[in-house]
Design an enzyme around this catalytic site. Structure first.
Site, PDB file in Angstrom:
ATOM      1  N   ASP A   4      -1.650   0.489   3.614  1.00 22.47           N
ATOM      2  CA  ASP A   4      -2.884   0.549   4.398  1.00 22.47           C
ATOM      3  C   ASP A   4      -2.522   0.852   5.855  1.00 22.47           C
ATOM      4  OD1 ASP A   4      -5.930  -0.212   4.374  1.00 22.47           O
ATOM      5  OD2 ASP A   4      -5.090  -1.162   6.157  1.00 22.47           O
ATOM      6  N   ILE A   5      -3.186   1.857   6.424  1.00 20.87           N
ATOM      7  CA  ILE A   5      -2.917   2.209   7.821  1.00 20.87           C
ATOM      8  C   ILE A   5      -3.553   1.146   8.721  1.00 20.87           C
ATOM      9  CG2 ILE A   5      -3.210   3.936   9.638  1.00 20.87           C
ATOM     10  CD1 ILE A   5      -3.405   6.061   7.453  1.00 20.87           C
ATOM     11  N   GLU A  22      -8.353   4.654   4.053  1.00 21.24           N
ATOM     12  CA  GLU A  22      -7.009   4.813   4.627  1.00 21.24           C
ATOM     13  C   GLU A  22      -5.935   4.163   3.764  1.00 21.24           C
ATOM     14  OE1 GLU A  22      -8.782   1.137   6.700  1.00 21.24           O
ATOM     15  OE2 GLU A  22      -9.471   3.017   5.823  1.00 21.24           O
TER      16      GLU A  22
END
Length: 231
Positions: A90-91, A133
């Site tokens: 996950d960004i 994301e």
């Protein structure tokens, strides 16, 4: 009808048949292109170029099944793969990136992260855009230890490459892009759906403990046990 008329009609019929065949070939070509486009849309995410969630799910289910059922003759068994690990990436603070720099730049960052990941995994590994994301990677043959090593390398590489690309652009001063990564690894009797849930839990543990780090499902269990012991 004399011989000349017969020959004339035969020639005309042949020309008509050739034209019909040409039209049919063009129709089939158009249908084939439409089918290819549909398959491409199903298997790839348009923005990032990564595999799509549907394709990833089907392939990973087959990968897990081939490991669970060693008697099943599959390409994975032939290659000797006896384990698989999933990396949930996950960004970090991606919403802030969108809010500060705009959604177009957010898309650019997402594409850049996806490209870095693709360039740093093996052909036997699969990366997909899970949603938003989040990017999920399957590492065939990797147990938890190997998966952690790979995840740490990916985490560091993404952080360094993004910083390197934008550090001389004053427009993006203060930009910091990193990954929180959760890992779930194959265990006997555990199916694909459960492995995905475990990877998701491990990713949330990483996000809850400062982000920009790697956590495993084993660590999730350790934390849950420690919390129960406090009661």
């Amino acid at each position: 009808m004399n011989d000349i008329e017969k020959k004339y009609n035969l020639i005309n019929n042949k020309e008509e048949n050739v034209e019909i065949l040409k039209q049919e070939i063009e129709r089939l070509r158009a249908e084939n292109k439409e089918l290819k486009d549909e398959v491409e849309n199903l298997t790839h995410d348009e923005l990032t170029g990564l595999k799509g969630r549907k394709f990833f799910t089907e392939k990973s289910q087959q990968d897990v099944f081939s490991i669970i059922s060693p008697e099943t003759e599959t390409e994975n068994r032939k290659e000797g793969f006896k384990s698989v690990s999933f990396l949930f990436c996950d960004i970090d603070y991606f919403k802030k990136v969108n809010d500060i720099y705009g959604h177009d730049f957010g898309d650019e960052v997402l594409k850049e992260v996806a490209w870095i990941i693709k360039e740093n995994i093996r052909k036997s590994d699969t990366a997909c855009r899970w949603g938003g994301e989040e990017i999920v990677i399957s590492l065939l043959g990797a147990d938890e230890k190997k998966a952690v090593e790979k995840a740490e390398r990916l985490r560091k590489t993404v952080e360094e490459k993004i910083e390197e690309k934008y550090r001389n652009n004053p427009k993006y001063s203060g930009l910091k892009v990193s990954l929180s990564i959760g890992i779930s690894s194959f265990e006997s009797g555990v199916g694909f759906e459960e492995l995905i849930k475990r990877g998701d839990k491990a990713m949330y543990l990483a996000k809850g403990e400062g982000r920009n780090c790697v956590k495993t499902y084993s660590q999730v269990l350790e934390k849950e046990k420690a919390e129960r012991n406090k009661l």
